[in-house]
Design a protein around this motif. Structure first.
Motif: not given
Length: 308
Positions: A269-289
């Protein structure tokens, strides 16, 4: 939990939350110290020192303003990475997203609290040529700061001067700053904290200082003091204390199969949450680049002017 003492159900619930949001399993002595600290905090409404709650009744507008300034500092710290740290972060994010549940080493029969995720990441880093290891730190309680232990990753590399440097990697960095009844501006700051911290110990301390101040400001608006397990001294001890390195899990599983045992369901479960949080962070960083590129240029100019 067998801590050799009697605690309220509330203290057990809080302690369990702290235990799971940390990294490695706690020692008997450190768990005992922290349990008493949690119990005392919940019963007395302070960290054991008779805090006067009337001093937390300052203007809330000022507190919100302080939180906005602290949020800006977090954004600044995230950009203040050197090239090696930036490249390593990209590699670690990619490797972390490549880990699946079958990669979790189920050799340890105890509840490992995501230790298997860190060992899986270290394995991938070493296969990629990095000098990476899982580090377990331990410290004794001092005064109102409870003892404990913590598990994280370090990567050792040679800098431009030819000497070795440690880069700290914490795969569940945000969990260290979760607090009760957080105000909305604090939640926004927490979401801006890196999902995985990659950087030097000195830079990590800068994050800790800002987040402790932000937590204090948020709690003050609810007339709540800062709990000892969210103090700077306790947080700093997790990465500052003496540590032991390990490259492989403590117990090797010689009969691997694709079924994850019950003890590792939490890790999955922790791994799934980690993947979800990472993907969200990467998308936000891409938007704010584009915006961050301008801020990074200003940061580089400031650095260059400081050397002139």
């Amino acid at each position: 939990m067998s801590c050799g003492g009697v605690y309220t159900s509330s203290s057990n619930e809080v302690l369990r939350g702290i235990h799971l949001s940390g990294a490695g399993p706690m020692s008997h002595e450190s768990e005992h110290d922290l349990a008493f600290m949690v119990n005392d905090f919940l019963e007395n409404g302070n960290s054991g020192g008779g805090t006067d709650l009337t001093r937390y009744s300052s203007d809330s507008d000022s507190s919100f303003s302080d939180l906005l300034l602290l949020a800006d500092k977090i954004s600044y710290f995230k950009l203040a990475k050197n090239q090696y740290e930036s490249d390593l972060l990209s590699v670690i994010n990619s490797l972390a997203l490549s880990i699946n549940e079958r990669d979790l080493d189920s050799g340890n029969s105890d509840l490992c609290n995501a230790s298997c995720i860190r060992f899986a990441l270290v394995k991938l880093l070493r296969l990629s040529g990095y000098d990476a290891a899982v580090c377990t730190s331990r410290w004794q309680g001092i005064g109102k700061v409870p003892g404990g232990d913590h598990e994280y990753i370090d990567v050792v590399h040679s800098n431009d001067m030819g000497s070795s440097e440690r880069v700290i990697v914490d795969v569940d960095f945000r969990s260290h700053f979760e607090i009760a009844r957080a105000v909305k501006p604090y939640d926004k700051i927490l979401k801006s904290v890196p999902v995985i911290y990659v950087g030097s110990l000195n830079k990590l301390k800068q994050f800790l200082q800002v987040m402790v101040e932000a937590a204090r400001s948020s709690l003050k608006q609810n007339s709540m003091p800062l709990p000892p397990w969210r103090s700077f001294a306790y947080l700093e001890a997790k990465w500052q204390s003496p540590y032991q390195k390990n490259f492989y899990p403590y117990e090797k599983n010689t009969n691997r199969n694709t079924t994850i045992p019950l003890e590792h369901k939490n890790c999955a479960g922790h791994l799934r949450r980690l993947h979800s949080s990472l993907l969200s962070e990467i998308e936000i960083d891409r938007t704010l680049r584009p915006f961050n590129r301008g801020r990074r240029e200003k940061l580089d100019k400031r650095r260059r002017s400081s050397f002139q």
